[in-house]
Motif scaffolding. Structure first.
Motif, PDB file in Angstrom:
ATOM      1  N   ASP A  63       0.839  -1.210   0.000  1.00 33.83           N
ATOM      2  CA  ASP A  63       0.000   0.000   0.000  1.00 33.83           C
ATOM      3  C   ASP A  63       0.871   1.257   0.000  1.00 33.83           C
ATOM      4  O   ASP A  63       0.575   2.233  -0.708  1.00 33.83           O
ATOM      5  CB  ASP A  63      -0.917   0.012   1.225  1.00 33.83           C
ATOM      6  N   LEU A  64       1.938   1.238   0.789  1.00 35.35           N
ATOM      7  CA  LEU A  64       2.853   2.377   0.830  1.00 35.35           C
ATOM      8  C   LEU A  64       3.539   2.555  -0.521  1.00 35.35           C
ATOM      9  O   LEU A  64       3.679   3.687  -1.012  1.00 35.35           O
ATOM     10  CB  LEU A  64       3.898   2.166   1.928  1.00 35.35           C
ATOM     11  N   TYR A  65       3.942   1.460  -1.131  1.00 40.60           N
ATOM     12  CA  TYR A  65       4.590   1.526  -2.442  1.00 40.60           C
ATOM     13  C   TYR A  65       3.651   2.147  -3.471  1.00 40.60           C
ATOM     14  O   TYR A  65       4.050   3.024  -4.240  1.00 40.60           O
ATOM     15  CB  TYR A  65       5.013   0.125  -2.889  1.00 40.60           C
ATOM     16  N   LEU A  66       2.403   1.720  -3.485  1.00 36.85           N
ATOM     17  CA  LEU A  66       1.435   2.249  -4.442  1.00 36.85           C
ATOM     18  C   LEU A  66       1.189   3.736  -4.228  1.00 36.85           C
ATOM     19  O   LEU A  66       0.943   4.477  -5.183  1.00 36.85           O
ATOM     20  CB  LEU A  66       0.114   1.480  -4.339  1.00 36.85           C
ATOM     21  N   ALA A  67       1.262   4.166  -2.977  1.00 36.04           N
ATOM     22  CA  ALA A  67       0.997   5.572  -2.656  1.00 36.04           C
ATOM     23  C   ALA A  67       2.212   6.469  -2.873  1.00 36.04           C
ATOM     24  O   ALA A  67       2.071   7.698  -2.877  1.00 36.04           O
ATOM     25  CB  ALA A  67       0.532   5.693  -1.211  1.00 36.04           C
ATOM     26  N   THR A  68       3.392   5.864  -3.069  1.00 35.57           N
ATOM     27  CA  THR A  68       4.617   6.661  -3.225  1.00 35.57           C
ATOM     28  C   THR A  68       5.235   6.409  -4.591  1.00 35.57           C
ATOM     29  O   THR A  68       4.989   7.153  -5.541  1.00 35.57           O
ATOM     30  CB  THR A  68       5.607   6.347  -2.094  1.00 35.57           C
ATOM     31  N   VAL A  69       5.994   5.347  -4.721  1.00 35.60           N
ATOM     32  CA  VAL A  69       6.645   5.042  -5.996  1.00 35.60           C
ATOM     33  C   VAL A  69       5.606   4.762  -7.082  1.00 35.60           C
ATOM     34  O   VAL A  69       5.715   5.257  -8.208  1.00 35.60           O
ATOM     35  CB  VAL A  69       7.584   3.831  -5.849  1.00 35.60           C
ATOM     36  N   GLY A  70       4.579   4.001  -6.749  1.00 32.43           N
ATOM     37  CA  GLY A  70       3.586   3.615  -7.743  1.00 32.43           C
ATOM     38  C   GLY A  70       2.724   4.738  -8.258  1.00 32.43           C
ATOM     39  O   GLY A  70       2.086   4.608  -9.316  1.00 32.43           O
ATOM     40  N   THR A  73       3.083   6.006 -12.001  1.00 32.01           N
ATOM     41  CA  THR A  73       2.416   5.319 -13.099  1.00 32.01           C
ATOM     42  C   THR A  73       1.013   5.856 -13.306  1.00 32.01           C
ATOM     43  O   THR A  73       0.601   6.154 -14.438  1.00 32.01           O
ATOM     44  CB  THR A  73       2.367   3.803 -12.831  1.00 32.01           C
ATOM     45  N   VAL A  74       0.261   5.982 -12.247  1.00 32.61           N
ATOM     46  CA  VAL A  74      -1.112   6.480 -12.341  1.00 32.61           C
ATOM     47  C   VAL A  74      -1.129   7.895 -12.893  1.00 32.61           C
ATOM     48  O   VAL A  74      -1.915   8.229 -13.785  1.00 32.61           O
ATOM     49  CB  VAL A  74      -1.797   6.421 -10.961  1.00 32.61           C
ATOM     50  N   ARG A  75      -0.247   8.743 -12.371  1.00 33.69           N
ATOM     51  CA  ARG A  75      -0.201  10.137 -12.824  1.00 33.69           C
ATOM     52  C   ARG A  75       0.170  10.216 -14.304  1.00 33.69           C
ATOM     53  O   ARG A  75      -0.416  10.985 -15.060  1.00 33.69           O
ATOM     54  CB  ARG A  75       0.801  10.926 -11.988  1.00 33.69           C
TER      55      ARG A  75
END
Length: 204
Positions: A63-70, A73-75
């Motif tokens: 969850d932390l990875y998706l909210a930081t490094v990940g 990709t979304v942006r």
């Protein structure tokens, strides 16, 4: 004696960041409890008290990875004007994120549990679902490109999305093998040079 039962104090957020970094380096299976507690600067009872168990800790690290490094990709898939620009930005932003630290680290979603085992079945399934979700985001961006006119209507959206998702995942493996940023960017150059062939001729 009065303080014997008092739990050890530590910065939970900092400890979680350190666990995330170790999972990115070692993967879920290879990261032992001893390595995790050492990296996090805590003892096993504190880990269990704060996070529950190794699997629960890994889920929080994801969850932390998706909210930081990940989030790169979304942006990248949302902001650029065309689908081609979006996918180019997605790949390049991830190369920068993967190589932002030394030693370089790949994608936790790809490298966290690359093989299903009896012990990591639930973790493997969750990461697989996240990889499929990423591929769907690419498909959706291509469909948006068709609607907005920068991707030909006849483009095989599923095949193109699978191709670029495979490139993205492969970049993580290259990082794990020590490939420098310049080489990874060259891979992106090659992948984007294939754009017109992949989507078909037209306004793309």
């Amino acid at each position: 004696m009065a303080g014997r039962g008092r739990p050890r104090q530590f910065d939970r957020d900092q400890a979680l960041h350190r666990a995330m970094d170790l999972f990115r380096e070692r993967g879920y299976d290879a990261a032992s409890l001893g390595e995790l507690t050492h990296a996090m600067g805590i003892n096993p009872p504190s880990l269990y008290a704060a996070f529950g168990c190794k699997e629960a800790l890994f889920r929080e690290a994801v969850d932390l990875y998706l909210a930081t490094v990940g989030v790169h990709t979304v942006r990248a898939l949302q902001e650029p004007a065309t689908a081609r620009e979006a996918i180019d930005a997605m790949l390049r932003d991830n190369v920068r994120a993967f190589t932002a630290t030394q030693p370089a680290k790949g994608c936790l979603i790809v490298l966290g549990a690359p093989h299903r085992t009896a012990e990591n079945g639930a973790v493997f399934d969750e990461l697989s679902a996240l990889r499929e979700r990423m591929q769907k985001r690419i498909r959706d961006r291509l469909k948006r490109g068709i609607a907005e006119g920068d991707v030909p209507a006849g483009a095989d959206v599923a095949a193109v999305a699978a191709y670029y998702a495979t490139v993205l995942n492969g970049l993580s493996l290259q990082v794990r093998d020590g490939a420098p940023r310049k080489r990874l960017m060259s891979v992106v150059d090659c992948a984007m040079a294939s754009w017109e062939c992949l989507v078909g001729q037209g306004r793309a």
